[in-house]
Design an enzyme around this catalytic site. Structure first.
Site, PDB file in Angstrom:
ATOM      1  CE  LYS A 194       1.425  31.684 -12.054  1.00 48.10           C
ATOM      2  NZ  LYS A 194       2.176  32.379 -11.615  1.00 48.10           N
ATOM      3  N   PRO A 195       4.418  28.702 -13.474  1.00 48.97           N
ATOM      4  CG  PRO A 195       4.992  29.036 -15.393  1.00 48.97           C
ATOM      5  CD  PRO A 195       4.365  28.529 -15.352  1.00 48.97           C
ATOM      6  CB  SER A 251       7.661  36.134  -1.159  1.00 51.68           C
ATOM      7  OG  SER A 251       6.250  36.246  -1.446  1.00 51.68           O
ATOM      8  CB  THR A 252       8.652  35.025   4.249  1.00 55.69           C
ATOM      9  OG1 THR A 252       9.608  34.476   3.977  1.00 55.69           O
ATOM     10  CG2 THR A 252       8.297  34.763   4.544  1.00 55.69           C
ATOM     11  N   GLY A 255       4.428  32.464   0.950  1.00 46.19           N
ATOM     12  CA  GLY A 255       4.938  31.319   1.036  1.00 46.19           C
ATOM     13  C   GLY A 255       3.830  30.888   1.868  1.00 46.19           C
ATOM     14  CD  GLU A 272      14.531  28.721  -2.144  1.00 44.96           C
ATOM     15  OE1 GLU A 272      15.083  29.507  -1.294  1.00 44.96           O
ATOM     16  OE2 GLU A 272      15.187  28.980  -3.407  1.00 44.96           O
ATOM     17  CB  SER A 464      24.051  27.187  -5.035  1.00 47.23           C
ATOM     18  OG  SER A 464      22.958  26.255  -4.886  1.00 47.23           O
TER      19      SER A 464
END
Length: 504
Positions: A194-195, A251-252, A255, A272, A464
């Site tokens: 799900k983008p 976002s937190t 999440g 993440e 990264s």
């Protein structure tokens, strides 16, 4: 600073679709392209022009449940395919992605506003995960435990967890899909992607790649939903007993909501989340290097990456010299049409992002911060472009220090001692990445060990790649992506104890 908006017109959705092989306007469920049962759509807007790039399906509850069911059906056979077959599929996906690098990068730029040269880097980054996990697919080894009783043998199997729901962000719309899908497929799992409603076209382009390399039906599904239905999609993925893993980047706040909703079915969750990364410059640092890396980190993708240097902490003895060098490099940035070869930075993603940037800048000024450069929008006609901005003399009560701005604003705060720097850096609930600039080796070890983050970079900003275990601690997430550890999120351990092995 100057700005040039897109130099071409994006006429109509129909014309665009004819020009691009990978620009799709249908969802992808069970190996088939579909508009969905209700045939509803929503527009995908270019952040830089606010024009419609395409209209994609706004799927319903029926469609989302169908995608989960198809992924579950496919799992029964996919989990038993040979590791070599899964490896070959992932290698083909990587190769096909790189063959179509320019078109895929253009789609990323069209829907996210990311500069084209950064989008090309993202395509290579995405392909690297597919290639990496094509090799890891052949290295998911079990264990034989030491023998205690002569008539028993115990060993551990590593088996795929099952259907994985993957909710991906808009700032890396292709790479974050590859970073999740590659280890899941390598482990033998199936996926429902799900983008973000802001950037579904990169996900649908990925589905086209899946279609071209003939990944078995139902193994990879891509569902698209408008902002109105995105919460429904998340809820269905979290509460479905058929979905055994949720992987989310974003976002937190979201999440935490997904983690709470997933508790009802006790499934694996990997998150993440937000960063607010500290960037610490000590007085022993190479100031020109630190300033250059701060610009590259802070203003990459207009400051819209989770590991951006959000809070720049500078020791008092080098504070002024750092500010001077930081300003000089920042002022040279070119804000342009993202397709231009001269573009260093482009637009923010949407109006909400722009409003947050403006709020943080205004709050800093009200609380004593001083603008070094930037500090305003670049036009007033609905544009989402904002100047690269440095604010000096910041304090911990400012929003730009306490919160993740996620935009082209660099707040700089002064500190006296190493201990004070650590207290400032560790004062937030987030803990994704942290940066240290020092030529004192002992100090780099001390500070790296004490920084409360999942990843530390010393005298570098671009750390990264597919080989590192990417992830954070505290409220920045659960689990790791990439590296040999990345496949662990998609595996269950099963103990097998065999008895009656004594000689008769």
């Amino acid at each position: 600073m100057s700005i040039v908006i897109f130099s071409y017109k994006m006429s109509t959705n129909t014309i665009l679709l004819k020009k691009f092989n990978y620009l799709k306007d249908l969802a992808f469920i069970n190996g088939k392209w579909t508009l969905g049962i209700n045939k509803a759509t929503f527009p995908v807007l270019s952040p830089t022009t606010r024009q419609v790039v395409a209209n994609v399906p706004d799927l319903s509850e029926v469609d989302i449940k169908a995608s989960i069911s198809c992924a579950n059906d496919a799992f029964h056979s996919w989990q038993h395919t040979s590791c070599r077959y899964k490896s070959d599929i992932l290698k083909k996906l990587s190769s096909q992605m790189l063959k179509n690098e320019d078109e895929l990068a253009t789609i990323v730029t069209l829907e996210s506003g990311k500069p084209f040269h950064e989008a090309k880097v993202e395509v290579k980054f995405a392909a690297s995960f597919l290639e990496w996990f094509s090799e890891e697919a052949k290295r998911i080894n079990g264990e034989v435990l030491p023998n205690i009783e002569p008539h028993l043998r115990r060993f551990v199997l590593k088996q795929p967890v099952g259907v994985c729901g993957m909710i991906t962000p808009w700032n890396f719309p292709l790479a974050m899909i590859a970073r999740k899908v590659a280890p899941a497929l390598a482990a033998g799992c199936t996926t429902v992607i799900k983008p973000s409603e802001e950037t579904p076209l990169s996900a649908l382009a990925f589905a086209q790649l899946v279609d071209e390399v003939q990944v078995p039906q139902g193994v990879v599904n891509v569902i698209t939903c408008s902002r109105n239905n995105t919460e429904l999609a998340g809820l269905l993925l979290c509460t479905s007993p058929l979905v055994r893993n949720i992987s989310f980047t974003g976002s937190t706040k979201v999440g935490k909501w997904l983690l709470e909703k997933s508790a009802s079915t006790v499934k694996k969750v990997s998150l993440e989340l937000g960063g607010n990364a500290p960037f610490i410059v000590f007085d022993s640092a190479d100031i020109k290097l630190a300033a250059d890396k701060a610009v590259k980190s802070r203003f990459r993708n207009a400051g819209q990456t989770c590991i951006c240097a959000e809070r720049i902490l500078v020791q008092e003895n080098v504070y002024e010299s750092f500010i001077d060098e930081f300003k000089k490099i920042t002022m040279a940035l070119r804000v342009r049409d993202p397709m231009s070869s001269e573009c260093d930075m482009s637009s923010l993603i949407n109006e909400q992002a722009l409003a947050k940037v403006e709020d943080h800048v205004n709050d800093a000024l009200l609380n004593g911060g001083k603008i070094v450069c930037g500090g305003k929008k670049l036009s007033s006609n609905g544009s989402l472009f904002y100047e690269p901005t440095i604010i000096r003399d910041c304090t911990t009560n400012m929003k730009c220090i306490a919160e993740e701005t996620f935009g082209p604003v660099a707040p700089v705060i002064k500190f006296k001692t190493e201990e004070e720097a650590l207290l400032l850096a560790n004062s937030r609930n987030s803990g994704l990445a942290g940066y240290i600039f020092t030529n004192n080796t002992s100090q780099s070890w001390r500070v790296a060990e004490r920084l409360e983050v999942g990843m530390v970079s010393v005298n570098e900003s671009a750390f990264s790649n597919e080989m590192i275990p990417f992830g954070g601690i505290k409220e920045s997430g659960l689990g790791r992506e990439g590296s040999s550890h990345g496949v662990e999120e998609y595996i269950e351990l099963k103990l097998v104890c065999m008895g009656a092995l004594e000689n008769k």
